[in-house]
Design a protein around this motif. Structure first.
Motif, PDB file in Angstrom:
ATOM      1  N   HIS A  76       0.856  -1.183   0.000  1.00 26.30           N
ATOM      2  CA  HIS A  76       0.000   0.000   0.000  1.00 26.30           C
ATOM      3  C   HIS A  76       0.895   1.238   0.000  1.00 26.30           C
ATOM      4  CE1 HIS A  76      -3.968  -1.997   1.532  1.00 26.30           C
ATOM      5  NE2 HIS A  76      -3.435  -2.642   0.516  1.00 26.30           N
ATOM      6  N   TYR A  77       0.306   2.368  -0.400  1.00 27.52           N
ATOM      7  CA  TYR A  77       1.110   3.577  -0.568  1.00 27.52           C
ATOM      8  C   TYR A  77       0.482   4.743   0.180  1.00 27.52           C
ATOM      9  CZ  TYR A  77       3.198   0.699  -4.173  1.00 27.52           C
ATOM     10  OH  TYR A  77       3.832  -0.323  -4.823  1.00 27.52           O
ATOM     11  N   GLN A  78       1.312   5.401   1.001  1.00 26.37           N
ATOM     12  CA  GLN A  78       0.837   6.581   1.729  1.00 26.37           C
ATOM     13  C   GLN A  78       1.645   7.792   1.270  1.00 26.37           C
ATOM     14  OE1 GLN A  78       1.626   6.872   5.981  1.00 26.37           O
ATOM     15  NE2 GLN A  78      -0.320   7.913   6.316  1.00 26.37           N
ATOM     16  N   PRO A  79       0.953   8.884   0.898  1.00 23.96           N
ATOM     17  CA  PRO A  79       1.694  10.053   0.410  1.00 23.96           C
ATOM     18  C   PRO A  79       2.423  10.806   1.515  1.00 23.96           C
ATOM     19  CG  PRO A  79      -0.646  10.568   0.564  1.00 23.96           C
ATOM     20  CD  PRO A  79      -0.495   9.099   0.880  1.00 23.96           C
ATOM     21  N   THR A  80       3.490  11.461   1.125  1.00 22.06           N
ATOM     22  CA  THR A  80       4.151  12.493   1.919  1.00 22.06           C
ATOM     23  C   THR A  80       3.742  13.807   1.268  1.00 22.06           C
ATOM     24  OG1 THR A  80       6.007  11.056   2.322  1.00 22.06           O
ATOM     25  CG2 THR A  80       6.388  13.381   2.644  1.00 22.06           C
ATOM     26  N   VAL A  81       3.340  14.784   2.076  1.00 19.54           N
ATOM     27  CA  VAL A  81       2.828  16.022   1.487  1.00 19.54           C
ATOM     28  C   VAL A  81       3.611  17.236   1.953  1.00 19.54           C
ATOM     29  CG1 VAL A  81       0.488  15.031   1.453  1.00 19.54           C
ATOM     30  CG2 VAL A  81       1.169  16.563   3.329  1.00 19.54           C
ATOM     31  N   LEU A  82       3.499  18.329   1.194  1.00 18.57           N
ATOM     32  CA  LEU A  82       4.022  19.624   1.633  1.00 18.57           C
ATOM     33  C   LEU A  82       3.029  20.207   2.623  1.00 18.57           C
ATOM     34  CD1 LEU A  82       5.209  21.209  -1.753  1.00 18.57           C
ATOM     35  CD2 LEU A  82       6.626  20.208   0.068  1.00 18.57           C
ATOM     36  N   LEU A  83       3.525  20.616   3.798  1.00 19.85           N
ATOM     37  CA  LEU A  83       2.630  21.170   4.814  1.00 19.85           C
ATOM     38  C   LEU A  83       1.985  22.481   4.347  1.00 19.85           C
ATOM     39  CD1 LEU A  83       4.542  20.245   8.035  1.00 19.85           C
ATOM     40  CD2 LEU A  83       2.062  20.080   7.805  1.00 19.85           C
ATOM     41  N   GLY A  84       2.659  23.148   3.430  1.00 15.36           N
ATOM     42  CA  GLY A  84       2.125  24.412   2.934  1.00 15.36           C
ATOM     43  C   GLY A  84       0.771  24.259   2.256  1.00 15.36           C
ATOM     44  N   ASP A  85       0.693  23.369   1.268  1.00 16.25           N
ATOM     45  CA  ASP A  85      -0.557  23.287   0.494  1.00 16.25           C
ATOM     46  C   ASP A  85      -1.103  21.862   0.346  1.00 16.25           C
ATOM     47  OD1 ASP A  85       1.246  22.153  -1.202  1.00 16.25           O
ATOM     48  OD2 ASP A  85       1.065  23.656  -2.792  1.00 16.25           O
ATOM     49  N   GLY A  86      -0.476  20.895   1.024  1.00 17.37           N
ATOM     50  CA  GLY A  86      -1.003  19.531   0.989  1.00 17.37           C
ATOM     51  C   GLY A  86      -0.668  18.760  -0.279  1.00 17.37           C
ATOM     52  N   THR A  87       0.157  19.343  -1.164  1.00 18.27           N
ATOM     53  CA  THR A  87       0.556  18.639  -2.386  1.00 18.27           C
ATOM     54  C   THR A  87       1.389  17.404  -2.060  1.00 18.27           C
ATOM     55  OG1 THR A  87       0.825  20.807  -3.399  1.00 18.27           O
ATOM     56  CG2 THR A  87       1.695  18.942  -4.637  1.00 18.27           C
ATOM     57  N   ALA A  88       1.071  16.279  -2.709  1.00 18.11           N
ATOM     58  CA  ALA A  88       1.861  15.064  -2.502  1.00 18.11           C
ATOM     59  C   ALA A  88       3.219  15.212  -3.164  1.00 18.11           C
ATOM     60  CB  ALA A  88       1.113  13.861  -3.066  1.00 18.11           C
ATOM     61  N   THR A  89       4.287  14.912  -2.426  1.00 13.14           N
ATOM     62  CA  THR A  89       5.633  14.990  -3.003  1.00 13.14           C
ATOM     63  C   THR A  89       6.168  13.597  -3.316  1.00 13.14           C
ATOM     64  OG1 THR A  89       6.616  14.959  -0.793  1.00 13.14           O
ATOM     65  CG2 THR A  89       6.218  17.114  -1.778  1.00 13.14           C
ATOM     66  N   GLY A  90       5.526  12.577  -2.776  1.00 10.30           N
ATOM     67  CA  GLY A  90       5.972  11.209  -3.017  1.00 10.30           C
ATOM     68  C   GLY A  90       5.170  10.270  -2.150  1.00 10.30           C
ATOM     69  N   PHE A  91       5.567   9.006  -2.139  1.00 11.07           N
ATOM     70  CA  PHE A  91       4.815   7.990  -1.399  1.00 11.07           C
ATOM     71  C   PHE A  91       5.765   7.109  -0.594  1.00 11.07           C
ATOM     72  CE2 PHE A  91       2.172   9.280  -4.858  1.00 11.07           C
ATOM     73  CZ  PHE A  91       0.888   9.251  -4.348  1.00 11.07           C
ATOM     74  N   GLU A  92       5.215   6.511   0.483  1.00  8.75           N
ATOM     75  CA  GLU A  92       5.947   5.458   1.197  1.00  8.75           C
ATOM     76  C   GLU A  92       5.246   4.135   0.932  1.00  8.75           C
ATOM     77  OE1 GLU A  92       6.372   5.887   5.469  1.00  8.75           O
ATOM     78  OE2 GLU A  92       7.507   4.011   5.619  1.00  8.75           O
ATOM     79  N   ALA A  93       6.034   3.126   0.598  1.00  6.44           N
ATOM     80  CA  ALA A  93       5.513   1.774   0.374  1.00  6.44           C
ATOM     81  C   ALA A  93       5.373   1.069   1.718  1.00  6.44           C
ATOM     82  CB  ALA A  93       6.475   1.001  -0.531  1.00  6.44           C
ATOM     83  N   LEU A  94       4.170   0.565   2.016  1.00  4.35           N
ATOM     84  CA  LEU A  94       3.937  -0.123   3.290  1.00  4.35           C
ATOM     85  C   LEU A  94       3.333  -1.504   3.024  1.00  4.35           C
ATOM     86  CD1 LEU A  94       2.719   3.075   5.105  1.00  4.35           C
ATOM     87  CD2 LEU A  94       4.732   1.719   5.808  1.00  4.35           C
ATOM     88  N   LEU A  95       4.019  -2.490   3.539  1.00  6.16           N
ATOM     89  CA  LEU A  95       3.697  -3.883   3.251  1.00  6.16           C
ATOM     90  C   LEU A  95       2.426  -4.329   3.976  1.00  6.16           C
ATOM     91  CD1 LEU A  95       4.786  -6.471   1.874  1.00  6.16           C
ATOM     92  CD2 LEU A  95       6.254  -6.804   3.876  1.00  6.16           C
ATOM     93  N   ARG A  96       1.601  -5.130   3.284  1.00  7.73           N
ATOM     94  CA  ARG A  96       0.377  -5.690   3.871  1.00  7.73           C
ATOM     95  C   ARG A  96       0.331  -7.196   3.611  1.00  7.73           C
ATOM     96  NH1 ARG A  96       0.807  -1.744   6.125  1.00  7.73           N
ATOM     97  NH2 ARG A  96      -0.533   0.089   6.212  1.00  7.73           N
ATOM     98  N   TRP A  97      -0.151  -7.948   4.623  1.00  6.92           N
ATOM     99  CA  TRP A  97      -0.306  -9.394   4.462  1.00  6.92           C
ATOM    100  C   TRP A  97      -1.770  -9.770   4.654  1.00  6.92           C
ATOM    101  CZ3 TRP A  97       2.061 -13.599   8.222  1.00  6.92           C
ATOM    102  CH2 TRP A  97       1.768 -14.876   7.710  1.00  6.92           C
ATOM    103  N   HIS A  98      -2.372 -10.242   3.580  1.00 12.02           N
ATOM    104  CA  HIS A  98      -3.739 -10.748   3.657  1.00 12.02           C
ATOM    105  C   HIS A  98      -3.674 -12.240   3.929  1.00 12.02           C
ATOM    106  CE1 HIS A  98      -5.478  -6.972   2.235  1.00 12.02           C
ATOM    107  NE2 HIS A  98      -4.437  -6.901   1.436  1.00 12.02           N
TER     108      HIS A  98
END
Ligand code: C2E
Ligand code: MG
Ligand code: MG
Ligand code: MG
Length: 292
Positions: free
Chosen positions: A43-65
């Motif tokens: 799964h992917y969670q964005p990193t954002v600029l605190l100024g305007d909330g624009t996504a600057t990139g993502f962090e990959a986070l592992l999930r096990w179903h």
């Protein structure tokens, strides 16, 4: 009587231990098959600029179903993978998957999309990590600067010099390095100078106390200033409220990650969310496209 009760308690305790050990062995055996059987996802969670909330990139986070247990959180199975060396195969898969995703989103967005991947101490304890990272970049053509590898102070529990050398090797390839969960370890601040690092991620435990007054703001402020002094980028983790974001802006922290902006999401949800420019919400832009 007291002796009998003690004996009974001991037996119950031993039973509980037995169950915990069996449970762990079961989960470990299941984990050995999870990758081959397609039960793992990123799964992917964005990193954002605190100024305007624009996504600057993502962090990959592992999930096990897990087929019977449902979703098993990474805090429960990553340590098992780490203990059993499954982490090498799983970690390599996460890296390739995340790097490929960043390459796809960059093409769709028409501009570089950053991707951060967590590396465990054991992965960093092996030269193979250099080959895996180089391979993932070569396969996809992703610019190394778009990839950040996140490590915790846990890497220092193993051989510090070897870890520092591997990080330097990765950085020589152009890849960025982030210290994750910053402030929670025991290593202190001096190792920031010993390790080749680009980014500091302030642990969620500091961020969660921010709006309540007390020491949290002073702590975060000193981390931000320290990082700035060393020329490092700072990301605040676990931002959940606008009040926390506002304090962070006042403390001159420029980037953040947290449920306030987005939870970690599967690929399809990221693409529907409008977080990747160029992959915007169809409902909002369907009309605009026909008039341009
Ligand atoms: P982490 O790298 O520090 O990742 C951040 C964790 O905080 C994630 O938990 C994320 O879902 C959670 N989080 C993000 N924003 C918020 C928020 O606003 N509030 C709260 N309460 N939580 C938030 P997750 O996905 O459960 O991952 C836990 C940890 O498992 C990660 O911590 C990382 O250490 C490890 N992990 C996850 N994926 C991988 C992987 O692919 N490889 C390795 N080696 N470790 C991984
Ligand atoms: Mg992380
Ligand atoms: Mg973290
Ligand atoms: Mg963590």
């Amino acid at each position: 009587l007291a002796k009998a009760a003690g004996k009974h308690r001991l037996a119950a305790f031993a039973d509980g231990m037995d169950r915990a050990v069996r449970e762990k062995a079961d989960l470990t055996a299941d984990l050995a098959r999870a990758l081959a059987e397609g039960q793992l996802a990123v799964h992917y969670q964005p990193t954002v600029l605190l100024g305007d909330g624009t996504a600057t990139g993502f962090e990959a986070l592992l999930r096990w179903h897990h087929p019977e247990r449902g979703l098993v959180p990474p805090d429960e199975f990553v340590p098992l993978a780490e203990e059993t060396a499954h982490i090498h195969a799983i970690g390599a898969w996460v890296l390739r998957t995340a790097v490929r995703q960043a390459a796809r989103w960059s093409v769709a967005a028409g501009r570089p999309v950053g991707m951060a991947v967590n590396l465990s101490p054991r992965q960093l304890g092996d030269d193979e990590v250099l080959t895996v990272v180089a391979g993932a970049l070569a396969e996809t053509g992703l610019a190394p600067q778009q990839l950040t590898l996140e490590v915790t102070e846990g890497v220092l529990v193993r051989d510090v010099d070897a870890a520092a050398e591997r990080l330097a090797g990765l950085r020589a390839m152009g890849v960025r390095i982030a210290i994750d969960d910053f402030g929670t370890g025991y290593a202190g601040l001096s190792y920031l100078r010993r390790l080749p690092v680009d980014t500091v991620k302030i642990d969620r435990s500091f961020v969660s106390g921010l709006a309540a007054g007390g020491d949290a703001a002073a702590l975060v402020s000193s981390i931000v200033e320290l990082a700035r002094g060393l020329g490092l980028d700072v990301v605040a983790e676990g931002v959940e409220t606008e009040a926390q974001a506002s304090v962070l802006r006042d403390l001159r922290c420029h980037r953040a990650q947290g449920f306030l902006y987005a939870r970690p999401l599967p690929v399809a949800d990221v693409e529907r969310s409008g977080l990747v420019p160029g992959l915007a919400r169809p409902s909002e832009h369907a009309g605009a496209a026909t008039t341009s």
